[in-house]
Design an enzyme around this catalytic site. Structure first.
Site, PDB file in Angstrom:
ATOM      1  N   ARG A  33     -23.071 -17.600 -13.145  1.00 32.26           N
ATOM      2  CA  ARG A  33     -23.020 -16.946 -11.832  1.00 32.26           C
ATOM      3  C   ARG A  33     -21.766 -17.398 -11.084  1.00 32.26           C
ATOM      4  NH1 ARG A  33     -27.346 -13.865 -11.598  1.00 32.26           N
ATOM      5  NH2 ARG A  33     -29.186 -14.585 -12.728  1.00 32.26           N
ATOM      6  N   ASP A  34     -21.103 -16.411 -10.445  1.00 31.64           N
ATOM      7  CA  ASP A  34     -19.883 -16.714  -9.695  1.00 31.64           C
ATOM      8  C   ASP A  34     -20.227 -17.595  -8.502  1.00 31.64           C
ATOM      9  OD1 ASP A  34     -16.860 -15.130  -9.515  1.00 31.64           O
ATOM     10  OD2 ASP A  34     -17.530 -16.338  -7.807  1.00 31.64           O
ATOM     11  N   ILE A  35     -19.430 -18.625  -8.291  1.00 32.90           N
ATOM     12  CA  ILE A  35     -19.670 -19.596  -7.220  1.00 32.90           C
ATOM     13  C   ILE A  35     -19.442 -18.963  -5.846  1.00 32.90           C
ATOM     14  CG2 ILE A  35     -17.335 -20.550  -6.963  1.00 32.90           C
ATOM     15  CD1 ILE A  35     -18.623 -23.347  -7.209  1.00 32.90           C
ATOM     16  N   ASN A  91      -9.305  -8.936 -13.824  1.00 39.37           N
ATOM     17  CA  ASN A  91      -8.031  -8.978 -13.114  1.00 39.37           C
ATOM     18  C   ASN A  91      -6.957  -9.584 -14.011  1.00 39.37           C
ATOM     19  OD1 ASN A  91      -9.285  -8.031 -10.729  1.00 39.37           O
ATOM     20  ND2 ASN A  91      -9.979 -10.107 -10.236  1.00 39.37           N
ATOM     21  N   VAL A 100      -8.023 -17.637 -11.953  1.00 41.27           N
ATOM     22  CA  VAL A 100      -8.342 -18.538 -13.072  1.00 41.27           C
ATOM     23  C   VAL A 100      -7.758 -17.908 -14.332  1.00 41.27           C
ATOM     24  CG1 VAL A 100     -10.136 -19.686 -14.420  1.00 41.27           C
ATOM     25  CG2 VAL A 100     -10.456 -19.344 -11.953  1.00 41.27           C
ATOM     26  N   HIS A 104     -11.671 -13.289 -18.038  1.00 46.30           N
ATOM     27  CA  HIS A 104     -13.092 -13.185 -17.694  1.00 46.30           C
ATOM     28  C   HIS A 104     -13.382 -11.802 -17.150  1.00 46.30           C
ATOM     29  CE1 HIS A 104     -10.771 -14.938 -14.387  1.00 46.30           C
ATOM     30  NE2 HIS A 104     -11.532 -14.223 -13.566  1.00 46.30           N
ATOM     31  N   HIS A 106     -15.685  -9.835 -14.596  1.00 50.75           N
ATOM     32  CA  HIS A 106     -16.618  -9.927 -13.476  1.00 50.75           C
ATOM     33  C   HIS A 106     -17.664  -8.829 -13.687  1.00 50.75           C
ATOM     34  CE1 HIS A 106     -14.094 -12.406 -10.683  1.00 50.75           C
ATOM     35  NE2 HIS A 106     -13.113 -11.886 -11.395  1.00 50.75           N
TER      36      HIS A 106
HETATM   37  P1  AMP Z   1     -10.357 -14.154 -10.650  1.00 50.07           P
HETATM   38  O1  AMP Z   1      -9.943 -14.242  -9.193  1.00 50.07           O
HETATM   39  O2  AMP Z   1     -10.472 -12.764 -11.182  1.00 50.07           O
HETATM   40  O3  AMP Z   1      -9.500 -15.051 -11.504  1.00 50.07           O
HETATM   41  O4  AMP Z   1     -11.843 -14.707 -10.703  1.00 50.07           O
HETATM   42  C1  AMP Z   1     -12.162 -16.070 -10.736  1.00 50.07           C
HETATM   43  C2  AMP Z   1     -13.588 -16.178 -10.270  1.00 50.07           C
HETATM   44  O5  AMP Z   1     -14.100 -17.440 -10.662  1.00 50.07           O
HETATM   45  C3  AMP Z   1     -13.755 -16.071  -8.748  1.00 50.07           C
HETATM   46  O6  AMP Z   1     -14.629 -14.989  -8.452  1.00 50.07           O
HETATM   47  C4  AMP Z   1     -14.330 -17.415  -8.364  1.00 50.07           C
HETATM   48  O7  AMP Z   1     -15.259 -17.317  -7.328  1.00 50.07           O
HETATM   49  C5  AMP Z   1     -14.980 -17.873  -9.655  1.00 50.07           C
HETATM   50  N1  AMP Z   1     -15.108 -19.300  -9.787  1.00 50.07           N
HETATM   51  C6  AMP Z   1     -14.165 -20.241  -9.537  1.00 50.07           C
HETATM   52  N2  AMP Z   1     -14.645 -21.471  -9.796  1.00 50.07           N
HETATM   53  C7  AMP Z   1     -15.924 -21.308 -10.222  1.00 50.07           C
HETATM   54  C8  AMP Z   1     -16.955 -22.205 -10.636  1.00 50.07           C
HETATM   55  N3  AMP Z   1     -16.768 -23.543 -10.678  1.00 50.07           N
HETATM   56  N4  AMP Z   1     -18.149 -21.680 -11.000  1.00 50.07           N
HETATM   57  C9  AMP Z   1     -18.350 -20.363 -10.950  1.00 50.07           C
HETATM   58  N5  AMP Z   1     -17.420 -19.465 -10.587  1.00 50.07           N
HETATM   59  C10 AMP Z   1     -16.220 -19.927 -10.214  1.00 50.07           C
END
Ligand code: AMP
Ligand code: ZN
Length: 118
Positions: A33-35, A91, A100, A104, A106
Site C-alpha cells: 500500500r502506498d504510504i 511514471n 522512486v 512501479h 500505481h
Molecule cells: P512515483 O512518484 O511515481 O515515483 O511514486 C512513488 C510512490 O511511492 C509515491 O506514491 C510514494 O507515496 C510511494 N512511497 C514512497 N515511499 C514509500 C514507502 N516507504 N512505502 C510505501 N509507499 C511509498
C-alpha cells in the site's frame, strides 16, 4: 539479492530493511500500500528486479513487466474494484513525477478518477 541497488528505497523494502504493508507477492513482483495514498485503493506494484525507469526496460524483462499487470488485475479483484474500474499508471522520469527510480505500477481505485491526469 543480485539485482538490488543499495540506494534504492524499493530494493530496501524488497530486502525487508524498510517495513511496508505488503499485500501481494509472486516470483517476479511484490505489491504494497502506498504510504501517501491518493485514492481509497492505492497500491504500488514493483518487480523484484531493480529497473530504474521505463527507459531501462530490456527485451529480457518482458515477462517481468507483464507480471506487474497480472498482479494489478489480481489485486483489483481482491480489492473489489475490478468491475467498477481502476487505473494503473507508471511514471517515467521527472516531468511525469517519478520520485522512486525502481519501476512501479500505481494501482488506483475506489473513487472516480479524472482524465487527463494532472
Ligand atoms: P512515483 O512518484 O511515481 O515515483 O511514486 C512513488 C510512490 O511511492 C509515491 O506514491 C510514494 O507515496 C510511494 N512511497 C514512497 N515511499 C514509500 C514507502 N516507504 N512505502 C510505501 N509507499 C511509498
Ligand atoms: Zn530498486
Amino acid at each position: 539479492m543480485p539485482d538490488a541497488n543499495q540506494d534504492c528505497l524499493f530494493c530496501k523494502i524488497l530486502a525487508g530493511d524498510i517495513p511496508a504493508d505488503i499485500i501481494f507477492e509472486s516470483d517476479t513482483a511484490i505489491a504494497f500500500r502506498d504510504i501517501n495514498a491518493q485514492a481509497p485503493t492505492h497500491v504500488v506494484i514493483i518487480p523484484r528486479k531493480h529497473i530504474a525507469t521505463i527507459n531501462d526496460i530490456g527485451e529480457a524483462d518482458q515477462v517481468i513487466v507483464g507480471s506487474l499487470y497480472l498482479a494489478a488485475s489480481a489485486i483489483a479483484r481482491d480489492e473489489g474494484i475490478a468491475e467498477v474500474g481502476y487505473r494503473v499508471v507508471m511514471n517515467c522520469n521527472a516531468a511525469a513525477g517519478q520520485t522512486v527510480f525502481h519501476i512501479h505500477l500505481h494501482l488506483l481505485g475506489g473513487r472516480a478518477l479524472g482524465w487527463p491526469p494532472g
